[in-house]
Structure formats: structure tokens, C-alpha cells
Design a protein around this motif. Structure first.
Motif, short mmCIF file in Angstrom:
data_model
loop_
_atom_site.label_atom_id
_atom_site.label_comp_id
_atom_site.label_asym_id
_atom_site.label_seq_id
_atom_site.Cartn_x
_atom_site.Cartn_y
_atom_site.Cartn_z
N GLU A 329 0.84 -1.20 0.00
CA GLU A 329 0.00 0.00 0.00
C GLU A 329 0.88 1.25 0.00
N LEU A 330 0.50 2.23 -0.81
CA LEU A 330 1.24 3.49 -0.86
C LEU A 330 0.44 4.58 -0.16
N HIS A 331 1.16 5.56 0.39
CA HIS A 331 0.51 6.65 1.13
C HIS A 331 1.06 7.99 0.65
N GLY A 332 0.37 9.04 1.08
CA GLY A 332 0.89 10.39 0.85
C GLY A 332 0.38 11.01 -0.44
N ASP A 333 0.66 12.32 -0.60
CA ASP A 333 0.15 12.97 -1.80
C ASP A 333 1.22 13.17 -2.86
N PHE A 334 2.42 12.62 -2.65
CA PHE A 334 3.41 12.66 -3.74
C PHE A 334 2.99 11.69 -4.84
N ALA A 336 0.34 9.50 -7.16
CA ALA A 336 -0.93 9.88 -7.79
C ALA A 336 -2.10 9.29 -7.00
N PRO A 337 -3.26 9.95 -7.02
CA PRO A 337 -4.40 9.44 -6.22
C PRO A 337 -4.80 8.02 -6.60
N GLU A 338 -4.64 7.65 -7.87
CA GLU A 338 -5.03 6.29 -8.28
C GLU A 338 -4.06 5.22 -7.76
N GLN A 339 -2.93 5.67 -7.17
CA GLN A 339 -1.99 4.71 -6.57
C GLN A 339 -2.37 4.41 -5.12
N LEU A 340 -3.32 5.15 -4.58
CA LEU A 340 -3.72 4.95 -3.19
C LEU A 340 -4.83 3.89 -3.10
N TRP A 341 -4.86 3.23 -2.00
CA TRP A 341 -5.89 2.21 -1.73
C TRP A 341 -7.27 2.90 -1.74
N PRO A 342 -8.16 2.47 -2.64
CA PRO A 342 -9.40 3.26 -2.81
C PRO A 342 -10.56 2.84 -1.92
#
Ligand code: ADP
Ligand code: MG
Ligand code: MG
Length: 431
Positions: A329-334, A336-342
Motif C-alpha cells: 500500500e502506498l501513502h501520501g500525496d506525492f 498519484a491518487p489512483e496509486q492509493l488504496w481506494p
């Protein structure tokens, strides 16, 4: 005695942008445009200003002008209604006056040219040109002052001819040593742990297939020993950029122009990866800014090359192949939003359920990397202001609405040229 050849007796000084014309008549500053002929007699009664002596000019107050733009023209005879008559009347005097006027004009022209050259060199010079094309056939390399292309070094050559000197970097996959090969500095990368072998081999495959001006030069490799030999870049990775540019010897490089050029290089690399000979590649090893910066090296010309290609998955639109950067799982706003757990915090991360995405994740990150590259020197904020709209578009929540790397590159180059022209014309006005 009155010199009737008035044409050589006055100067026009123009040069400010409003194209006002001022006339110096016989050393007397009139402050506004006058009919040339009216003053011909007056002018020629006291022609001392024709002397090449700069001090006399200075005494007439020309240097003190606010605009400092200073040009002198001898008015051609055709511009006056008195032309023919005056010309016939005084042949002796012009011959004496002409060399004197040339004596004035020549040093001024030289001075102006010198100032232009100095300013252009200090403020507007393009990055030092790269050495002649380093392009070699596949499986060969050339670096530094090498005249010919050499084949990539074999395992045997790597073992016997390369001498590691000191460790200069390390990441999750490779440990990098400044090394010596035939009295040249080179970088020897060794796999850190066998668990990372797949990434190491993927990186090697990419290095081999993507050799170009955008990518670190490959000199050889040995899969049996898990080693890769590349060109050594003494300025290291982009992580060192601020420290490097703050060195006093690089103050002349630490300008918005050069920094924007680095951002152009960076976006050029992303564009190259998205249109590479190995298809559309996504720069996955970039989950935060420091990590991203560590994947790029600064050349001695202050241009950029990408070094770490260990995580470059392929996007294939025709076969609908998208990518995922890692399995965690990736975090943070560096990122892209689609890389975050939705699926929210209440649902535990599951890689199988995590949707895949495309190369537009690289576009999302461009504003942050570029902003780092622009830094905080005089002019950086002016550049940021001009890039505001394109950077805003990069941050679209919908990937398809983000611009392509080519769009960004076009905008960056336009801004670079626009601001360079502005600086140039301001500089000219100052002279
Ligand atoms: P990893 O794949 O483990 O992340 P990298 O290839 O990113 O390893 O290299 C780690 C660091 O080593 C880089 O960030 C850089 O500081 C340094 N480095 C790598 N290659 C070179 C090189 N050719 N010249 C100079 N420094 C290098
Ligand atoms: Mg790395
Ligand atoms: Mg790596």
C-alpha cells in the motif's frame, strides 16, 4: 568660421523604447526633437563635441540619462531639404570630422558588444554543449574523451580490469562503488541481496535497451557476479542538487535558467520513457520525492540522466495492460491518487483488489519534482507563476485529463524562451 556641412555636426541619441529622439547640437542638449536644418549653423559654430574625447561627451550629460540606452547616428543627407547645397558647400570639414566621429563610434560599439557578450554569458548562456554524439551501436559505449566505441565489458574484464575504490551510494537493490578502469573513473554497482535479483536483472535489461542521452551510459555487466558497470557522474544524484549548486564554484549555474533547463531535462526523460524503444514505461521507483531524486544523476554539464531503471513496468494500451508500482500500500500525496488504496481505512489493503493504472502517475509527480529543481533562487517564483496552469493540469484527479509529457515539455520550453527573451530585452535596455 561656420561649417556649412551640418550633417556631420549633430548627433541623434535614441534608444529608449518609446523611440523619443533627443538631439545634441554642438554640445548643447536640446531635450526634444528639432528640425535638423534649423540648427545647422549653430552646430557648426562650436563643433568641439565632435572630439572623440569621452570626457567632453560626459560633460554634456549624456551618460547621466535615466535610460542609459545610448546610441549615436550621423543623419544621412537625404533626410534634409538642404542636402545638396550643404554638401557642396563644405568638403574640407567633413573629411576632418569623419575620423573623429568614427573615433567615438568605434569604442562605443566595442563597449556595447563586450557588455552584451558578458551579460549573455553570465545570465543567458545555454548549458555547455554536450560532447559530440556519444551514440554507439548496440552493445558498445563511448564516454568522456574516448574517440571510438568499445564493446561492453565482459565478466572477465570486469573482474580483472575494474578496481573498486570507495562506496558512493546505495539503494534497496544496488551498492555503488566509484571504481577505476583503465585510469578512468567508473561506477560499479553490485546487487545488495539475492532477494532483489529480479529487480536487478530488470534494471539491467532496461539499461541495455534504453541507452540514449537520457540514460546513464552502460559500460558492461556480469549477470553471474551481479555487477553492472556504468559511467561515473561525480556530481552524484539529484538528492545532492542543492548542496552542489550552493558551492561557490557553481554560483553562476545556480540560476532560474539553468534550473528550468534541468526541469526540461527531467520531463524529457519522462517523455522518453513513455515513448521508449521498449514501449510505454512507467517510472515506478518514485514513491516519494527523495526516492525519486535518487534515481537521477547530474552530469558535469548540469543536465540530467536517469540511472535507476529497476522498476519500469510496461503499459500496453492495445492489450489493456496497466501497471502497479509494487505490491504494498502506498501513502501520501506525492504519489498519484489512483496509486492509493481506494476502499477506505476499514478495508485492509489487498494487492489483488488494488486497481492498476497507467503512465499518467508520472505526470502527477512532475510539478513536485520540477518545483524542487527550480529551487529558491532569483526568478524561480516567476517561473513557477508561468508554469502554474500546466502544473495544475498535472494534478487533475482524473488521469486522462492530465497533459502528456510532450504537452508539458512544450510549455516548459515556451516559458524558457519567453523569459529568456524578456531578460534579453531588459538587458539591452539597460545598456
Ligand atoms: P538502487 O537501485 O539500489 O536504488 P541506484 O542505482 O539508485 O541504486 O544507485 C544508488 C545511488 O548510488 C544513487 O542514488 C547515486 O547516489 C549513486 N550512484 C549510482 N550510480 C552512480 C553513478 N553512475 N555515478 C555516481 N553515483 C551513482
Ligand atoms: Mg535507486
Ligand atoms: Mg533501484
Amino acid at each position: 568660421m561656420v561649417n556649412s556641412d551640418w550633417r556631420r555636426c549633430w548627433m541623434r541619441v535614441s534608444g529608449d523604447r518609446k523611440e523619443k529622439k533627443f538631439y545634441l547640437l554642438c554640445g548643447q542638449w536640446t531635450g526634444k526633437e528639432k528640425e535638423v536644418g534649423v540648427h545647422a549653423g549653430n552646430c557648426c559654430r562650436s563643433p568641439e563635441w565632435m572630439s572623440p574625447d569621452w570626457l567632453r561627451i560626459k560633460r554634456h550629460g549624456l551618460w547621466e540619462r535615466r535610460h542609459r540606452a545610448f546610441r549615436m547616428n550621423l543623419e544621412p543627407a537625404e533626410h534634409s531639404g538642404m542636402g545638396g547645397k550643404a554638401q557642396d558647400g563644405g568638403r574640407g570639414a567633413p573629411r576632418r570630422a569623419l575620423p573623429a566621429a568614427l573615433g567615438l563610434l568605434l569604442p562605443m560599439a566595442l563597449l556595447n558588444a563586450l557588455l552584451y557578450l558578458c551579460l549573455a554569458w553570465v545570465f543567458i548562456a545555454p548549458p555547455p554543449s554536450a560532447p559530440a554524439s556519444t551514440h554507439c551501436p548496440r552493445g558498445h559505449f563511448r564516454m568522456g574523451q574516448m574517440k571510438n566505441c568499445s564493446p561492453w565489458l565482459s565478466c572477465e574484464e570486469l573482474r580483472t580490469e575494474v578496481r573498486p575504490l570507495k562506496r558512493v551510494g546505495e539503494g534497496a537493490v544496488k551498492r555503488v562503488f566509484l571504481s577505476e578502469w583503465k585510469e578512468r573513473k567508473v561506477a560499479l554497482s553490485r546487487l545488495t541481496s539475492l532477494e532483489m535479483k529480479d529487480d536487478f536483472l530488470h534494471g539491467l535489461q532496461m539499461l541495455k535497451g534504453l541507452q540514449s542521452k537520457h540514460v546513464v551510459t552502460l559500460l558492461g555487466y556480469c549477470e553471474d557476479d551481479n555487477t553492472i558497470l556504468t559511467e561515473y557522474y561525480p556530481l552524484g544524484s539529484l538528492s545532492n542538487l542543492e548542496a552542489t549548486l550552493n558551492l561557490s564554484k557553481y554560483q553562476n549555474v545556480n540560476t532560474w535558467q539553468r534550473r528550468l533547463q534541468m526541469a526540461v531535462d527531467y520531463v524529457s526523460i519522462i517523455h522518453y520513457l513513455h515513448h521508449s524503444p521498449l514501449g510505454t514505461r512507467v517510472m515506478c521507483d518514485s514513491s516519494d520525492l527523495p526516492k525519486t531524486l535518487s534515481q537521477y544523476l547530474l552530469t558535469s554539464n548540469f543536465s540530467l540522466v536517469v540511472n535507476d531503471l529497476d522498476a519500469l513496468p510496461l503499459v500496453n494500451r492495445s492489450s489493456r495492460t496497466l501497471v502497479k508500482c509494487g505490491h504494498r500500500e502506498l501513502h501520501g500525496d506525492f504519489v498519484a491518487p489512483e496509486q492509493l488504496w481506494p476502499f477506505g481505512e476499514d478495508t485492509p489493503f489487498d494487492d489483488d483488489l488494488m486497481p492498476s493504472y497507467d503512465e499518467k502517475i508520472d505526470i502527477w509527480k512532475i510539478p513536485d519534482v520540477s518545483s524542487f529543481l527550480l529551487g529558491h533562487v532569483e526568478g524561480s517564483d516567476m517561473v513557477r507563476f508561468h508554469l502554474f496552469d500546466i502544473h495544475k493540469a498535472c494534478k487533475s484527479q482524473t488521469p486522462a485529463e492530465r497533459p502528456t509529457a510532450q504537452d508539458i515539455l512544450d510549455t516548459y520550453k515556451k516559458v524558457l524562451n519567453l523569459l529568456r527573451d524578456t531578460v534579453m530585452s531588459q538587458t539591452r535596455e539597460m545598456l
